[in-house]
Design a protein around this motif. Structure first.
Motif, PDB file in Angstrom:
ATOM      1  N   ASP A 239     -25.436 -16.477  26.282  1.00 48.95           N
ATOM      2  CA  ASP A 239     -24.122 -17.191  26.335  1.00 48.95           C
ATOM      3  C   ASP A 239     -23.135 -16.216  27.080  1.00 48.95           C
ATOM      4  O   ASP A 239     -22.433 -15.776  26.836  1.00 48.95           O
ATOM      5  N   LEU A 240     -23.066 -17.458  28.388  1.00 46.66           N
ATOM      6  CA  LEU A 240     -21.758 -17.254  29.755  1.00 46.66           C
ATOM      7  C   LEU A 240     -20.412 -17.441  29.597  1.00 46.66           C
ATOM      8  O   LEU A 240     -19.703 -16.584  30.728  1.00 46.66           O
ATOM      9  N   ALA A 241     -20.300 -18.258  28.413  1.00 43.40           N
ATOM     10  CA  ALA A 241     -18.714 -19.013  28.393  1.00 43.40           C
ATOM     11  C   ALA A 241     -18.295 -17.682  28.214  1.00 43.40           C
ATOM     12  O   ALA A 241     -18.014 -16.770  27.411  1.00 43.40           O
ATOM     13  N   GLY A 242     -16.819 -18.144  28.879  1.00 39.09           N
ATOM     14  CA  GLY A 242     -15.560 -16.511  28.253  1.00 39.09           C
ATOM     15  C   GLY A 242     -14.961 -17.653  26.904  1.00 39.09           C
ATOM     16  O   GLY A 242     -15.505 -17.967  25.841  1.00 39.09           O
ATOM     17  N   GLN A 243     -14.087 -16.303  26.849  1.00 39.48           N
ATOM     18  CA  GLN A 243     -14.169 -17.000  24.963  1.00 39.48           C
ATOM     19  C   GLN A 243     -12.021 -17.137  24.495  1.00 39.48           C
ATOM     20  O   GLN A 243     -11.621 -16.406  26.585  1.00 39.48           O
ATOM     21  N   VAL A 244     -10.805 -17.952  24.350  1.00 42.07           N
ATOM     22  CA  VAL A 244      -9.676 -18.053  24.375  1.00 42.07           C
ATOM     23  C   VAL A 244      -9.018 -17.226  23.057  1.00 42.07           C
ATOM     24  O   VAL A 244     -10.099 -18.337  21.839  1.00 42.07           O
ATOM     25  N   PHE A 245      -8.424 -16.696  22.902  1.00 37.91           N
ATOM     26  CA  PHE A 245      -7.587 -16.463  21.737  1.00 37.91           C
ATOM     27  C   PHE A 245      -6.425 -16.716  21.560  1.00 37.91           C
ATOM     28  O   PHE A 245      -5.196 -16.766  22.659  1.00 37.91           O
ATOM     29  N   ALA A 313       1.714 -17.777  21.585  1.00 33.38           N
ATOM     30  CA  ALA A 313       2.622 -18.112  22.206  1.00 33.38           C
ATOM     31  C   ALA A 313       3.571 -18.773  21.076  1.00 33.38           C
ATOM     32  O   ALA A 313       2.980 -18.569  19.639  1.00 33.38           O
ATOM     33  N   ASP A 314       4.037 -19.830  20.530  1.00 30.34           N
ATOM     34  CA  ASP A 314       4.672 -20.079  18.822  1.00 30.34           C
ATOM     35  C   ASP A 314       3.316 -21.152  18.443  1.00 30.34           C
ATOM     36  O   ASP A 314       2.558 -21.762  19.038  1.00 30.34           O
ATOM     37  N   LYS A 315       3.285 -21.503  17.332  1.00 32.86           N
ATOM     38  CA  LYS A 315       2.260 -22.001  16.595  1.00 32.86           C
ATOM     39  C   LYS A 315       1.440 -23.678  16.992  1.00 32.86           C
ATOM     40  O   LYS A 315       0.768 -24.229  17.691  1.00 32.86           O
ATOM     41  N   ASP A 316       2.653 -24.475  17.379  1.00 37.55           N
ATOM     42  CA  ASP A 316       3.249 -25.909  17.619  1.00 37.55           C
ATOM     43  C   ASP A 316       1.907 -26.236  18.955  1.00 37.55           C
ATOM     44  O   ASP A 316       1.289 -26.899  19.876  1.00 37.55           O
ATOM     45  N   LYS A 317       2.356 -24.951  20.259  1.00 38.91           N
ATOM     46  CA  LYS A 317       1.903 -25.115  21.629  1.00 38.91           C
ATOM     47  C   LYS A 317       0.832 -24.310  21.578  1.00 38.91           C
ATOM     48  O   LYS A 317      -0.614 -24.969  22.295  1.00 38.91           O
ATOM     49  N   LEU A 318       0.125 -23.939  20.954  1.00 38.89           N
ATOM     50  CA  LEU A 318      -1.580 -23.134  20.404  1.00 38.89           C
ATOM     51  C   LEU A 318      -1.729 -23.874  20.386  1.00 38.89           C
ATOM     52  O   LEU A 318      -3.162 -24.086  20.461  1.00 38.89           O
ATOM     53  N   LEU A 319      -2.044 -25.149  19.013  1.00 40.00           N
ATOM     54  CA  LEU A 319      -2.841 -26.264  18.610  1.00 40.00           C
ATOM     55  C   LEU A 319      -2.496 -26.961  19.628  1.00 40.00           C
ATOM     56  O   LEU A 319      -3.680 -27.706  20.003  1.00 40.00           O
ATOM     57  N   GLN A 320      -1.779 -27.447  20.741  1.00 38.69           N
ATOM     58  CA  GLN A 320      -2.234 -27.823  21.887  1.00 38.69           C
ATOM     59  C   GLN A 320      -3.404 -27.851  22.562  1.00 38.69           C
ATOM     60  O   GLN A 320      -4.290 -28.004  22.827  1.00 38.69           O
ATOM     61  N   TYR A 321      -3.486 -26.850  22.752  1.00 42.58           N
ATOM     62  CA  TYR A 321      -4.679 -25.679  23.648  1.00 42.58           C
ATOM     63  C   TYR A 321      -5.888 -25.696  22.938  1.00 42.58           C
ATOM     64  O   TYR A 321      -7.040 -26.085  22.863  1.00 42.58           O
ATOM     65  N   HIS A 323      -6.571 -28.189  20.505  1.00 40.19           N
ATOM     66  CA  HIS A 323      -7.029 -29.521  20.704  1.00 40.19           C
ATOM     67  C   HIS A 323      -8.005 -29.410  21.513  1.00 40.19           C
ATOM     68  O   HIS A 323      -9.057 -30.410  21.664  1.00 40.19           O
ATOM     69  N   HIS A 324      -7.768 -29.255  22.720  1.00 43.41           N
ATOM     70  CA  HIS A 324      -9.080 -29.380  23.660  1.00 43.41           C
ATOM     71  C   HIS A 324      -9.732 -28.473  23.779  1.00 43.41           C
ATOM     72  O   HIS A 324     -10.651 -28.371  25.019  1.00 43.41           O
ATOM     73  N   LEU A 325     -10.027 -27.310  22.962  1.00 48.86           N
ATOM     74  CA  LEU A 325     -10.699 -25.811  23.565  1.00 48.86           C
ATOM     75  C   LEU A 325     -10.617 -25.806  22.099  1.00 48.86           C
ATOM     76  O   LEU A 325     -10.504 -24.737  21.575  1.00 48.86           O
ATOM     77  N   PRO A 326     -11.926 -26.865  21.461  1.00 47.63           N
ATOM     78  CA  PRO A 326     -12.239 -26.249  19.556  1.00 47.63           C
ATOM     79  C   PRO A 326     -12.690 -24.612  19.511  1.00 47.63           C
ATOM     80  O   PRO A 326     -12.578 -24.782  18.635  1.00 47.63           O
ATOM     81  N   ASP A 327     -13.235 -24.243  20.841  1.00 49.27           N
ATOM     82  CA  ASP A 327     -13.667 -23.185  19.821  1.00 49.27           C
ATOM     83  C   ASP A 327     -12.626 -21.524  20.074  1.00 49.27           C
ATOM     84  O   ASP A 327     -12.942 -20.431  20.208  1.00 49.27           O
ATOM     85  N   ALA A 328     -11.250 -22.396  21.159  1.00 48.88           N
ATOM     86  CA  ALA A 328     -10.603 -20.749  21.170  1.00 48.88           C
ATOM     87  C   ALA A 328     -10.030 -20.606  19.506  1.00 48.88           C
ATOM     88  O   ALA A 328     -10.018 -21.301  18.281  1.00 48.88           O
ATOM     89  N   ARG A 329      -9.913 -19.035  19.187  1.00 53.13           N
ATOM     90  CA  ARG A 329      -9.829 -18.936  18.392  1.00 53.13           C
ATOM     91  C   ARG A 329      -8.366 -17.940  17.558  1.00 53.13           C
ATOM     92  O   ARG A 329      -7.620 -17.669  18.579  1.00 53.13           O
ATOM     93  N   PHE A 330      -8.219 -18.744  16.837  1.00 50.07           N
ATOM     94  CA  PHE A 330      -7.039 -18.292  16.475  1.00 50.07           C
ATOM     95  C   PHE A 330      -7.374 -16.931  15.664  1.00 50.07           C
ATOM     96  O   PHE A 330      -7.502 -16.437  14.838  1.00 50.07           O
ATOM     97  N   ILE A 331      -5.755 -16.097  15.664  1.00 47.81           N
ATOM     98  CA  ILE A 331      -5.839 -14.733  15.079  1.00 47.81           C
ATOM     99  C   ILE A 331      -4.912 -14.291  14.380  1.00 47.81           C
ATOM    100  O   ILE A 331      -4.467 -14.600  14.394  1.00 47.81           O
TER     101      ILE A 331
END
Length: 336
Positions: A239-245, A313-321, A323-331
């Motif tokens: 899998d060559l997809a990237g990742q969002v933290f 960023a603050d949590k509210d902005k990160l939650l928006q991301y 929502h569109h990128l469910p694989d994005a991972r909260f650290i």
């Protein structure tokens, strides 16, 4: 950071060492491993230095040093005498002439300091306590030495021999970085009869990834696994997809798990809507791009093309991301 870490090409350096005792011997033992031209001024040499002179052939002026010896022909000067007056006089003269000088045990008279160095061929690790505790630097070097395999020496010779070819095959710096990341994930720090096979598999991986997101190669997340026959390939999906933290800016990043540091060395881009805290910035890959927060469509496209992002960023902005990128991972602290 008071002291800037540098590795200097020694091939044209003219270095003066003042002193012929045990301290000077330690300095010259290190300097003799370089390609610098070495000159020693001292009324005598301890036996260790006499033996070193026979082996390495440095220039020795058998006399006391004085101010007239501090000429602009020197690139570096080491003062290793037990006379504080001479140390101070010569150091001040060197500084006045713009010459880089190191006065042993007198950090206030030093333009530079020499770290404890751990070597494995081309691999060099420099350790310093900013001149306040050189004994501790030496102890830490000894502790680290047992952790670094001697295979690094032939491995880096192998890599150096292949580097020019890889630069020609992959002119894009990011392609080259992905190639080397894949190779070292497979091979690690070992050098043995399968290293060349891993190198070839990494070449195949990099060549095919631009046209297809699946490659007939070993999965890089499971390194060091190769069939008994090195030329045999295991066909697995890579899998060559990237990742969002996602990192909430209200979280104390100093409590994040250390395991994240190695993950973050793969980052391509770090994004925030302000200024990153300096201490956090130091933990991140230094050559990763620093950018404002991206729009969601651009981020989705970048991730699909294998790029790694950290959003701060603050949590509210990160939650928006997310929502569109469910694989994005909260650290979170302790989440790794």
């Amino acid at each position: 950071m008071r002291y800037l870490p540098l590795f200097v090409d020694s091939s044209t350096l003219q270095v003066l060492v003042v002193g012929g005792g045990n301290v000077a011997a330690r300095k010259l033992a290190m300097l003799s491993k370089t390609k610098a031209q070495l000159t020693v001024i001292a009324p005598f040499l301890v036996p260790e230095l006499e033996r070193l002179k026979q082996r390495q052939g440095f220039v020795w002026h058998q006399r006391m040093a004085d101010v007239a010896d501090i000429a602009t022909c020197w690139d570096l000067i080491y003062l290793a005498t037990d006379d504080d007056v001479i140390q101070q006089t010569l150091a001040q003269e060197a500084m006045a002439r713009g010459i880089w000088v190191n006065a042993v045990d007198r950090p206030e008279l030093c333009r530079f300091i020499t770290p404890a160095v751990l070597e494995r061929g081309r691999f060099q690790l420099a350790i310093t306590t900013a001149g306040c505790a050189p004994v501790l630097s030496g102890q830490l070097r000894s502790q680290l030495e047992v952790l670094l395999p001697h295979s690094l020496t032939p491995l880096l010779d192998f890599v150096a021999d292949k580097r020019s070819d890889i630069q020609q095959q992959f002119p894009d710096p990011r392609q080259r970085r992905l190639f080397w990341q894949y190779f070292f994930q497979l091979n690690g720090s070992r050098f043995d009869d399968v290293t060349a096979a891993y190198f070839q598999q990494s070449l195949n991986f990099q060549r095919c990834q631009t046209s297809d997101n699946t490659c007939p190669l070993i999965n890089p997340s499971t390194p060091y696994q190769l069939p008994v026959e090195p030329k045999t390939q295991i066909k697995q999906q890579v899998d060559l997809a990237g990742q969002v933290f996602l990192l909430d800016c209200t979280i104390d990043y100093q409590l994040l798990p250390l395991g994240l540091i190695s993950q973050w060395q793969h980052l391509d881009t770090v994004c925030c809507d302000g200024v990153l805290p300096a201490a956090l910035d130091d933990l991140l890959r230094r050559d990763a791009d620093r950018q404002p927060l991206p729009d969601i469509a651009a981020l989705q496209s970048a991730v699909e093309n294998g790029r790694y992002y950290l959003l701060y960023a603050d949590k509210d902005k990160l939650l928006q991301y997310q929502h569109h990128l469910p694989d994005a991972r909260f650290i979170l602290p302790g989440s790794y």
